[in-house]
Write a protein that holds these residues in place. Structure first.
Motif, PDB file in Angstrom:
ATOM      1  N   GLU A  43       0.808  -1.213   0.000  1.00 11.36           N
ATOM      2  CA  GLU A  43       0.000   0.000   0.000  1.00 11.36           C
ATOM      3  C   GLU A  43       0.847   1.270   0.000  1.00 11.36           C
ATOM      4  O   GLU A  43       1.811   1.401   0.753  1.00 11.36           O
ATOM      5  N   SER A  44       0.450   2.224  -0.835  1.00 13.13           N
ATOM      6  CA  SER A  44       1.235   3.455  -0.983  1.00 13.13           C
ATOM      7  C   SER A  44       0.837   4.549  -0.002  1.00 13.13           C
ATOM      8  O   SER A  44       1.597   5.491   0.210  1.00 13.13           O
ATOM      9  N   ILE A  45      -0.359   4.462   0.633  1.00 14.10           N
ATOM     10  CA  ILE A  45      -0.770   5.513   1.572  1.00 14.10           C
ATOM     11  C   ILE A  45      -1.073   4.960   2.960  1.00 14.10           C
ATOM     12  O   ILE A  45      -1.635   5.667   3.798  1.00 14.10           O
ATOM     13  N   HIS A  46      -0.741   3.681   3.202  1.00 12.37           N
ATOM     14  CA  HIS A  46      -0.908   3.072   4.519  1.00 12.37           C
ATOM     15  C   HIS A  46       0.422   2.497   4.983  1.00 12.37           C
ATOM     16  O   HIS A  46       1.322   2.286   4.176  1.00 12.37           O
ATOM     17  N   ASN A  47       0.513   2.214   6.268  1.00 11.85           N
ATOM     18  CA  ASN A  47       1.716   1.543   6.772  1.00 11.85           C
ATOM     19  C   ASN A  47       1.479   0.048   6.949  1.00 11.85           C
ATOM     20  O   ASN A  47       2.094  -0.602   7.784  1.00 11.85           O
ATOM     21  N   HIS A  48       0.535  -0.487   6.184  1.00  7.78           N
ATOM     22  CA  HIS A  48       0.287  -1.924   6.176  1.00  7.78           C
ATOM     23  C   HIS A  48       0.076  -2.361   4.738  1.00  7.78           C
ATOM     24  O   HIS A  48      -0.138  -1.536   3.837  1.00  7.78           O
ATOM     25  N   ASN A  49       0.125  -3.650   4.512  1.00 11.33           N
ATOM     26  CA  ASN A  49      -0.162  -4.220   3.200  1.00 11.33           C
ATOM     27  C   ASN A  49      -1.568  -4.815   3.202  1.00 11.33           C
ATOM     28  O   ASN A  49      -2.059  -5.272   4.232  1.00 11.33           O
ATOM     29  N   ALA A  50      -2.201  -4.823   2.039  1.00  8.43           N
ATOM     30  CA  ALA A  50      -3.499  -5.483   1.867  1.00  8.43           C
ATOM     31  C   ALA A  50      -3.242  -6.879   1.306  1.00  8.43           C
ATOM     32  O   ALA A  50      -2.402  -7.060   0.423  1.00  8.43           O
ATOM     33  N   TRP A  51      -4.023  -7.873   1.767  1.00  6.25           N
ATOM     34  CA  TRP A  51      -3.692  -9.274   1.488  1.00  6.25           C
ATOM     35  C   TRP A  51      -4.954 -10.091   1.359  1.00  6.25           C
ATOM     36  O   TRP A  51      -5.936  -9.875   2.078  1.00  6.25           O
ATOM     37  N   ALA A  52      -4.985 -11.035   0.413  1.00  3.79           N
ATOM     38  CA  ALA A  52      -6.144 -11.908   0.229  1.00  3.79           C
ATOM     39  C   ALA A  52      -5.701 -13.234  -0.361  1.00  3.79           C
ATOM     40  O   ALA A  52      -4.700 -13.306  -1.085  1.00  3.79           O
ATOM     41  N   VAL A  53      -6.462 -14.308  -0.071  1.00  4.52           N
ATOM     42  CA  VAL A  53      -6.144 -15.656  -0.529  1.00  4.52           C
ATOM     43  C   VAL A  53      -7.430 -16.371  -0.933  1.00  4.52           C
ATOM     44  O   VAL A  53      -8.458 -16.253  -0.256  1.00  4.52           O
ATOM     45  N   ILE A  54      -7.377 -17.118  -2.036  1.00  3.48           N
ATOM     46  CA  ILE A  54      -8.424 -18.066  -2.400  1.00  3.48           C
ATOM     47  C   ILE A  54      -7.744 -19.386  -2.750  1.00  3.48           C
ATOM     48  O   ILE A  54      -6.757 -19.412  -3.486  1.00  3.48           O
ATOM     49  N   GLU A  55      -8.272 -20.476  -2.219  1.00  2.31           N
ATOM     50  CA  GLU A  55      -7.764 -21.807  -2.545  1.00  2.31           C
ATOM     51  C   GLU A  55      -8.930 -22.702  -2.943  1.00  2.31           C
ATOM     52  O   GLU A  55      -9.967 -22.717  -2.281  1.00  2.31           O
ATOM     53  N   SER A  56      -8.756 -23.445  -4.030  1.00  3.17           N
ATOM     54  CA  SER A  56      -9.761 -24.446  -4.374  1.00  3.17           C
ATOM     55  C   SER A  56      -9.596 -25.612  -3.405  1.00  3.17           C
ATOM     56  O   SER A  56      -8.484 -26.038  -3.121  1.00  3.17           O
ATOM     57  N   HIS A  57     -10.679 -26.119  -2.863  1.00  2.00           N
ATOM     58  CA  HIS A  57     -10.621 -27.048  -1.749  1.00  2.00           C
ATOM     59  C   HIS A  57     -10.597 -28.513  -2.170  1.00  2.00           C
ATOM     60  O   HIS A  57     -10.541 -29.398  -1.336  1.00  2.00           O
ATOM     61  N   ALA A  58     -10.640 -28.790  -3.467  1.00  2.00           N
ATOM     62  CA  ALA A  58     -10.560 -30.162  -3.949  1.00  2.00           C
ATOM     63  C   ALA A  58     -10.035 -30.128  -5.370  1.00  2.00           C
ATOM     64  O   ALA A  58     -10.020 -29.080  -6.033  1.00  2.00           O
ATOM     65  N   GLU A  59      -9.575 -31.279  -5.843  1.00  2.00           N
ATOM     66  CA  GLU A  59      -9.180 -31.381  -7.243  1.00  2.00           C
ATOM     67  C   GLU A  59     -10.381 -31.007  -8.113  1.00  2.00           C
ATOM     68  O   GLU A  59     -11.477 -31.515  -7.920  1.00  2.00           O
ATOM     69  N   MET A  60     -10.169 -30.116  -9.062  1.00  5.82           N
ATOM     70  CA  MET A  60     -11.277 -29.620  -9.874  1.00  5.82           C
ATOM     71  C   MET A  60     -11.397 -30.421 -11.160  1.00  5.82           C
ATOM     72  O   MET A  60     -10.416 -30.944 -11.686  1.00  5.82           O
ATOM     73  N   THR A  61     -12.596 -30.498 -11.693  1.00 16.92           N
ATOM     74  CA  THR A  61     -12.820 -31.006 -13.032  1.00 16.92           C
ATOM     75  C   THR A  61     -13.436 -29.880 -13.844  1.00 16.92           C
ATOM     76  O   THR A  61     -14.431 -29.283 -13.441  1.00 16.92           O
ATOM     77  N   ASN A  62     -12.820 -29.554 -14.957  1.00 18.51           N
ATOM     78  CA  ASN A  62     -13.297 -28.457 -15.782  1.00 18.51           C
ATOM     79  C   ASN A  62     -14.125 -28.995 -16.945  1.00 18.51           C
ATOM     80  O   ASN A  62     -13.669 -29.849 -17.702  1.00 18.51           O
ATOM     81  N   ASP A  63     -15.360 -28.522 -17.055  1.00 16.63           N
ATOM     82  CA  ASP A  63     -16.243 -28.976 -18.131  1.00 16.63           C
ATOM     83  C   ASP A  63     -15.909 -28.233 -19.419  1.00 16.63           C
ATOM     84  O   ASP A  63     -15.396 -27.138 -19.401  1.00 16.63           O
TER      85      ASP A  63
END
Length: 264
Positions: free
Chosen positions: A244-264
């Protein structure tokens, strides 16, 4: 000449198995296929490990290095994938782990002037094996630029923007080009980064980011949508961190797929 004492093989009575023991921070030459230029030479930082049953005092560290050097003067993907099972056999282990971290370079042309320069990315090969299977995870670390939608919405002039890093890890049904993953991430941000920008390029990049604001939440969701739609990706984890350029912290996010995926 009498045999030297093998201290590592002595018995240990504390009855505590060790999950991973081995060597790390070894640097070694590496050759990898490059979608753009056929082949790329780089240097990888290597970690090698096995499990250790509770009854053994130690492992034989020299054998890890011997296995690494047995592949000649340059590593390739094929011998990296085979290495965990070589470790299991050589060290009589039930599980083995190999990690390769290396810089990966790509020539990129600036969007207006066409000025070309090299941009570096981080890549990790993480290979784990046991008696039943070998698991390969490919990770890319991609620098991007983001512009804050909230700042744009509330400001009469401009909006704050910053660099960030997206870390995308995938499992796949068939090999995936590193460049494909880099592009998947870069097209999910407000703007991609370049090593050389002339003034017309800087104007283009600045305005393109302003026209495409994304929160860190938008960034991981954009990547996740594209990863789920990719025909070869069976699992993913995407993490984004904005410096972050105007804060003294960073912004952070995570997404994880919870199982092996099958793509149609």
């Amino acid at each position: 000449m009498s045999a030297l004492q093998d201290t590592q093989s002595e018995r240990d009575d504390r009855r505590l198995p060790i999950d991973r023991v081995g060597v790390r921070s070894l640097r070694f030459p590496m050759r990898i296929r490059d979608r753009d230029a056929a082949v790329q030479h780089t240097v990888t930082t290597v970690s090698l490990a096995v499990d250790l049953p509770h009854q053994f005092k130690g492992t034989h560290m020299s054998r890890f290095v011997e296995i690494l050097h047995a592949h000649g003067t340059e590593l390739t993907v094929s011998n990296i994938v085979a290495m965990p099972r070589e470790l299991m056999k050589k060290l009589h282990a039930d599980k083995a782990h190999v990690e390769m971290r290396f810089p990966y370079f790509r020539a990129k042309k600036a969007p207006v002037s066409g000025a070309e320069g090299l941009l570096d990315y981080g890549v990790v090969f993480d290979v784990n094996a046991d008696a039943d299977k070998t698991d390969f995870v490919l990770t890319v670390e991609v620098p991007v630029a983001t512009l804050c939608p909230c700042s744009k919405a509330i400001s009469a002039r401009g909006a704050h923007n910053q660099r960030g890093t997206v870390t995308l890890s995938v499992r796949f049904s068939e090999p995936v080009w590193i460049e494909d993953l880099l592009e998947l991430v870069e097209t999910s941000a407000s703007s991609e980064l370049y090593s050389i920008l002339k003034r017309p390029d800087e104007k283009f990049v600045t305005e393109a980011a302003y026209d495409n604001p994304v929160f860190v939440e938008d960034l991981v969701r954009n990547v996740a949508v594209k990863a789920k739609a990719h025909s070869r990706i069976t699992w993913f984890r995407v993490e984004a961190e904005n410096y972050e350029s105007i804060h003294n912290h960073n912004a952070w996010a995570v997404i994880e797929s919870h199982a092996e995926m099958t793509n149609d």
